[in-house]
Scaffold this motif. Structure first.
Motif, PDB file in Angstrom:
ATOM      1  N   MET A 294      92.881   3.046  30.819  1.00  0.00           N
ATOM      2  CA  MET A 294      91.766   2.083  30.339  1.00  0.00           C
ATOM      3  C   MET A 294      92.079   0.944  31.164  1.00  0.00           C
ATOM      4  N   TYR A 295      90.722   0.431  31.366  1.00  0.00           N
ATOM      5  CA  TYR A 295      90.331  -0.773  32.395  1.00  0.00           C
ATOM      6  C   TYR A 295      89.925  -1.820  31.275  1.00  0.00           C
ATOM      7  N   CYS A 296      90.602  -3.039  31.092  1.00  0.00           N
ATOM      8  CA  CYS A 296      90.226  -4.136  30.318  1.00  0.00           C
ATOM      9  C   CYS A 296      90.399  -5.339  31.088  1.00  0.00           C
ATOM     10  N   PRO A 297      89.579  -6.020  31.747  1.00  0.00           N
ATOM     11  CA  PRO A 297      89.498  -7.042  32.452  1.00  0.00           C
ATOM     12  C   PRO A 297      90.210  -8.347  31.949  1.00  0.00           C
ATOM     13  N   HIS A 298      91.055  -8.939  32.284  1.00  0.00           N
ATOM     14  CA  HIS A 298      91.906 -10.007  31.812  1.00  0.00           C
ATOM     15  C   HIS A 298      90.933 -11.416  32.193  1.00  0.00           C
ATOM     16  N   PHE A 299      91.187 -12.164  31.032  1.00  0.00           N
ATOM     17  CA  PHE A 299      90.301 -13.676  31.596  1.00  0.00           C
ATOM     18  C   PHE A 299      90.735 -14.828  30.417  1.00  0.00           C
ATOM     19  N   LEU A 300      91.106 -15.933  30.974  1.00  0.00           N
ATOM     20  CA  LEU A 300      91.382 -16.876  30.183  1.00  0.00           C
ATOM     21  C   LEU A 300      90.937 -18.192  30.628  1.00  0.00           C
ATOM     22  N   GLY A 301      89.702 -18.596  30.495  1.00  0.00           N
ATOM     23  CA  GLY A 301      89.074 -19.796  31.424  1.00  0.00           C
ATOM     24  C   GLY A 301      87.747 -20.022  31.007  1.00  0.00           C
ATOM     25  N   GLY A 302      87.075 -20.743  31.978  1.00  0.00           N
ATOM     26  CA  GLY A 302      85.580 -21.354  31.574  1.00  0.00           C
ATOM     27  C   GLY A 302      84.604 -20.209  31.582  1.00  0.00           C
ATOM     28  N   GLY A 303      83.466 -20.806  31.233  1.00  0.00           N
ATOM     29  CA  GLY A 303      82.321 -19.901  31.038  1.00  0.00           C
ATOM     30  C   GLY A 303      81.741 -19.107  32.141  1.00  0.00           C
ATOM     31  N   ILE A 304      81.936 -19.366  33.222  1.00  0.00           N
ATOM     32  CA  ILE A 304      81.395 -18.658  34.626  1.00  0.00           C
ATOM     33  C   ILE A 304      82.037 -17.444  34.684  1.00  0.00           C
ATOM     34  N   GLY A 305      83.555 -17.594  34.750  1.00  0.00           N
ATOM     35  CA  GLY A 305      84.566 -16.384  34.541  1.00  0.00           C
ATOM     36  C   GLY A 305      84.249 -15.500  33.620  1.00  0.00           C
ATOM     37  N   LEU A 306      84.210 -15.956  32.523  1.00  0.00           N
ATOM     38  CA  LEU A 306      84.064 -15.068  31.232  1.00  0.00           C
ATOM     39  C   LEU A 306      82.815 -14.293  31.636  1.00  0.00           C
ATOM     40  N   ALA A 307      81.955 -14.892  31.740  1.00  0.00           N
ATOM     41  CA  ALA A 307      80.463 -14.158  32.054  1.00  0.00           C
ATOM     42  C   ALA A 307      80.393 -13.252  33.231  1.00  0.00           C
ATOM     43  N   ALA A 308      81.253 -13.546  34.292  1.00  0.00           N
ATOM     44  CA  ALA A 308      81.303 -12.540  35.251  1.00  0.00           C
ATOM     45  C   ALA A 308      82.374 -11.248  34.734  1.00  0.00           C
ATOM     46  N   SER A 309      83.309 -11.603  33.897  1.00  0.00           N
ATOM     47  CA  SER A 309      84.172 -10.619  33.405  1.00  0.00           C
ATOM     48  C   SER A 309      83.273  -9.480  32.750  1.00  0.00           C
ATOM     49  N   GLY A 310      82.365 -10.103  31.901  1.00  0.00           N
ATOM     50  CA  GLY A 310      81.236  -9.080  31.185  1.00  0.00           C
ATOM     51  C   GLY A 310      80.686  -8.200  32.047  1.00  0.00           C
ATOM     52  N   HIS A 311      80.235  -8.587  32.960  1.00  0.00           N
ATOM     53  CA  HIS A 311      79.317  -8.122  33.968  1.00  0.00           C
ATOM     54  C   HIS A 311      80.250  -6.874  34.563  1.00  0.00           C
ATOM     55  N   LEU A 312      81.253  -7.399  35.107  1.00  0.00           N
ATOM     56  CA  LEU A 312      82.376  -6.435  35.744  1.00  0.00           C
ATOM     57  C   LEU A 312      82.849  -5.335  34.878  1.00  0.00           C
ATOM     58  N   LEU A 313      82.884  -5.551  33.632  1.00  0.00           N
ATOM     59  CA  LEU A 313      83.210  -4.380  32.562  1.00  0.00           C
ATOM     60  C   LEU A 313      82.153  -3.586  32.270  1.00  0.00           C
ATOM     61  N   ALA A 314      80.889  -4.078  32.317  1.00  0.00           N
ATOM     62  CA  ALA A 314      79.623  -3.177  32.325  1.00  0.00           C
ATOM     63  C   ALA A 314      79.507  -2.378  33.485  1.00  0.00           C
ATOM     64  N   ALA A 315      79.973  -3.206  34.497  1.00  0.00           N
ATOM     65  CA  ALA A 315      79.512  -2.130  35.790  1.00  0.00           C
ATOM     66  C   ALA A 315      80.739  -1.182  35.838  1.00  0.00           C
ATOM     67  N   VAL A 316      82.080  -1.389  35.603  1.00  0.00           N
ATOM     68  CA  VAL A 316      83.078  -0.278  35.582  1.00  0.00           C
ATOM     69  C   VAL A 316      82.742   0.771  34.470  1.00  0.00           C
ATOM     70  N   GLY A 317      82.396   0.277  33.453  1.00  0.00           N
ATOM     71  CA  GLY A 317      82.085   1.241  32.438  1.00  0.00           C
ATOM     72  C   GLY A 317      83.572   1.736  31.784  1.00  0.00           C
ATOM     73  N   GLY A 318      83.330   2.837  31.075  1.00  0.00           N
ATOM     74  CA  GLY A 318      84.634   3.644  30.353  1.00  0.00           C
ATOM     75  C   GLY A 318      84.890   2.664  28.871  1.00  0.00           C
TER      76      GLY A 318
END
Length: 375
Positions: A294-318
């Motif tokens: 399973m791939y679950c992106p880690h993130f604990l920070g501000g609004g840009i990185g959180l949005a980026a993590s969402g895009h990343l997970l959507a692109a990777v899928g799974g």
């Protein structure tokens, strides 16, 4: 040709009423570093650089960008973020080795990679998720994170009301944690899931004792029960009642490839702002899925990185989930309230070009402690 013409970075700090505690330290304010890149034609992109630790790390990352990394970026063709990332990672290796700061260099490059992908996607008029993977979905599963074991009785109901059905609780604080976890698990509603994160708190022996004590619970995963850099033999000796997770403290594709070959982790969690940006984390996420993990992106920070993590997970899928810290953070919430992005356990990735944000909100600019520019 569209060479990079300008780099900017802002260190921000926002006071918080209640510190955020982990097993290894306490955050008494919420820091963030936001990075902006602009090419000669005026196209721009945003990224975020990991800045939670050390306490003075945010301002240091801004200076590192301006003084050490910007000279290697300015004038470089910006249309192929992957090529830029891989070239810079190799070109700056010796400098990072010389000062022993692989982490900070990698973190700034992660923010730069996000910004270059943001720029490229804006040029194409597409969200980053679709720029990375044309069939990427517009929503991804998410979980509520950052929940201290002693605050779970308050934070889990609040997160549930926001729209979450999966919760990650921080442990590693006392020998009563296992009993508290049992109480939390007994209070979950039908269909809800629980994961745990020890933030490297325990020795292998203590971790084994804890895992044995909660091994009968249907836990989603146990994150970093021991030090991330301990030899793999220590990880292999841990009980496997609960799937093991890690990756926020692994950096570099060779290191992730080694972890995958060792077969200890069931959940891989690289951080888009800590190493790799979209380029590196995309490769790791896809490799994890190919390996049946399973791939679950880690993130604990501000609004840009959180949005980026969402895009990343959507692109990777799974089957992975997006980590969404539910502790107060004005440097995240000023970009949009969590409640406006989560419904029925799903995070809205967004359909705007790029990562989403086009500028820093006024509340974020008011929290700036340090700003540097290179052109």
């Amino acid at each position: 040709m569209a060479p990079v013409a300008r780099l900017q970075a802002w260190a921000c700090r926002s006071p918080i009423a209640e510190p955020v505690a982990t097993s290894f330290g306490i955050m008494r304010n919420r820091p963030a570093v936001f990075l902006r890149v602009e090419d000669v034609e005026g196209a721009f992109g945003w990224g975020e650089v990991f800045a939670n630790w050390p306490a003075a790390g945010a301002e240091h990352r801004v200076n590192l960008m301006a003084d050490d990394i910007a000279p290697a970026v300015l004038g470089r063709e910006a249309r192929d973020p992957t090529a830029v990332f891989r070239t810079l990672e190799a070109a700056l290796h010796i400098r990072a080795l010389q000062c022993g700061e692989f982490g900070p260099f990698g973190q700034v490059l992660a923010g730069l990679d996000q910004a270059l992908w943001d720029l490229a996607a804006r040029r194409a008029g597409r969200p980053v998720a679709q720029a990375l993977e044309p069939d990427a979905p517009t929503h991804v599963p998410a979980y509520a994170s950052g929940i201290h074991v002693d605050a779970a009785d308050r934070l889990i109901p609040e997160a549930r009301a926001t729209g979450f059905a999966v919760f990650k609780v921080k442990v590693g604080f006392s020998d009563r944690d296992a009993a508290k976890v049992r109480e939390i698990a007994s209070g979950l509603e039908t269909g809800e899931r629980l994961a745990l994160d020890a933030n490297q708190a325990w020795s292998p022996e203590a971790a084994a004792t804890f895992l044995d004590s909660v091994g009968d619970l249907p836990l989603l995963w146990m994150e970093e029960p021991i030090r991330a850099d301990l030899p793999v033999a220590n990880w292999r000796r841990l009980p496997r009642h609960v799937p093991l997770a890690g990756g926020e403290n692994i950096a570099g594709e060779p290191a992730f490839a080694r972890a995958l070959s060792e077969g200890v982790l069931a959940v891989y969690q690289p951080d888009v702002a800590k190493w790799g940006g979209f380029t590196g984390c995309m490769a790791v996420g896809r490799a994890a899925l190919r390996a049946g993990q399973m791939y679950c992106p880690h993130f604990l920070g501000g609004g840009i990185g959180l949005a980026a993590s969402g895009h990343l997970l959507a692109a990777v899928g799974g089957p992975g989930l997006l980590e969404v810290d539910v502790n107060p953070n004005p440097l995240r919430d000023s970009f949009g309230a969590i409640a406006d992005r989560v419904a029925d356990g799903l995070w809205q990735v967004g359909t705007a070009p790029g990562i989403g944000p086009a500028e820093l909100p006024e509340a974020v600019r008011a929290a700036v402690t340090h700003h540097r520019e290179a052109a």
